[in-house]
Motif scaffolding. Structure first.
Motif, short mmCIF file in Angstrom:
data_model
loop_
_atom_site.label_atom_id
_atom_site.label_comp_id
_atom_site.label_asym_id
_atom_site.label_seq_id
_atom_site.Cartn_x
_atom_site.Cartn_y
_atom_site.Cartn_z
N ASP A 85 -3.18 -10.14 17.95
CA ASP A 85 -2.04 -9.50 17.29
C ASP A 85 -2.36 -8.09 16.78
O ASP A 85 -1.47 -7.35 16.40
CB ASP A 85 -1.57 -10.35 16.09
N ARG A 86 -3.61 -7.73 16.73
CA ARG A 86 -4.02 -6.42 16.21
C ARG A 86 -3.92 -5.36 17.30
O ARG A 86 -4.33 -5.58 18.43
CB ARG A 86 -5.45 -6.47 15.68
N ARG A 106 0.98 -8.23 12.88
CA ARG A 106 2.36 -8.71 12.62
C ARG A 106 2.79 -8.57 11.16
O ARG A 106 3.97 -8.59 10.86
CB ARG A 106 2.49 -10.16 13.05
N GLN A 107 1.85 -8.44 10.24
CA GLN A 107 2.18 -8.36 8.81
C GLN A 107 2.03 -6.97 8.20
O GLN A 107 2.43 -6.75 7.07
CB GLN A 107 1.30 -9.32 8.00
N HIS A 108 1.46 -6.03 8.95
CA HIS A 108 1.13 -4.75 8.33
C HIS A 108 1.01 -3.67 9.41
O HIS A 108 0.56 -3.94 10.51
CB HIS A 108 -0.21 -4.88 7.59
N ALA A 115 5.44 -2.80 6.27
CA ALA A 115 5.31 -4.20 6.66
C ALA A 115 5.21 -4.37 8.17
O ALA A 115 4.60 -5.32 8.65
CB ALA A 115 6.48 -5.01 6.12
N ASN A 116 5.80 -3.44 8.95
CA ASN A 116 5.70 -3.52 10.40
C ASN A 116 5.84 -2.13 11.00
O ASN A 116 6.29 -1.19 10.35
CB ASN A 116 6.73 -4.50 11.00
#
Length: 189
Positions: free
Chosen positions: A61-62, A82-84, A99-100
């Protein structure tokens, strides 16, 4: 003599078939989660146009997308998961956070770019979280994808470590045109 030619032709045909995408191509793309691409990125809309050299590294996801202008001038970095998300623009010491990535790019640049779908689209597959319409070429590779209001066209596939990956991707939607011209794929899976 005819038998020898027939055997040679059969061997040539078999080796050519090994170079074509196989039925396991979709599964190979799903399993491909760690990769890097290098090439050029162009983003255009009715009021702006940006072109640069890109290096995009994806690890699960990174993501880490580095874009630089000619001669390394005007480099920017977008990274996160996905969170930051974090964005560093030219002449800024402190990265901006959100947040995205979609929210961050819209707040800072006014761009509506589908960053969440790009890690799938760049590999030549639909993102799994929404409906998609696909058109395939004669070899079973994705030629065009329509998803989330975007039309993604694929050209110039090349084989890397047994996986067929696109070399030229054009995205259009929401008054934007993005072009990714990929010179090199590095696969880490």
């Amino acid at each position: 003599m005819i038998r020898a030619l027939a055997i040679a032709a059969l061997a040539l045909f078999a080796s050519a078939c090994a170079l074509l995408p196989g039925a396991d191509q979709p599964q190979q793309l799903q399993q491909l989660s760690s990769w890097q691409v290098q090439g050029k990125l162009s983003v255009r809309n009715s009021s702006d146009s940006v072109t640069g050299y890109m290096t995009w590294k994806q690890d699960g996801d990174r993501y880490n997308l580095f874009v630089s202008g000619p001669l390394g001038q005007g480099s920017s970095r977008l990274s996160g998961d996905r969170q930051h998300a974090s964005l560093t623009l030219p002449d800024q010491d402190t990265p901006m956070q959100a947040a995205n990535a979609e929210q961050l790019l819209y707040e800072q640049l006014g761009w509506s770019i589908p960053v969440a779908g790009l890690p799938y689209w760049i590999k030549g597959m639909a993102a799994p979280d929404s409906q998609a319409a696909e058109q395939r070429d004669n070899y079973g590779l994705l030629a065009e994808l329509q998803q989330d209001g975007w039309t993604i066209s694929y050209k110039r596939y090349q084989q890397y470590q047994g996986v067929w990956l696109p070399g030229l991707i054009k995205l259009t939607g929401y008054d934007y045109k993005l072009t990714l011209a990929i010179n090199d794929w590095t696969l880490y899976d």
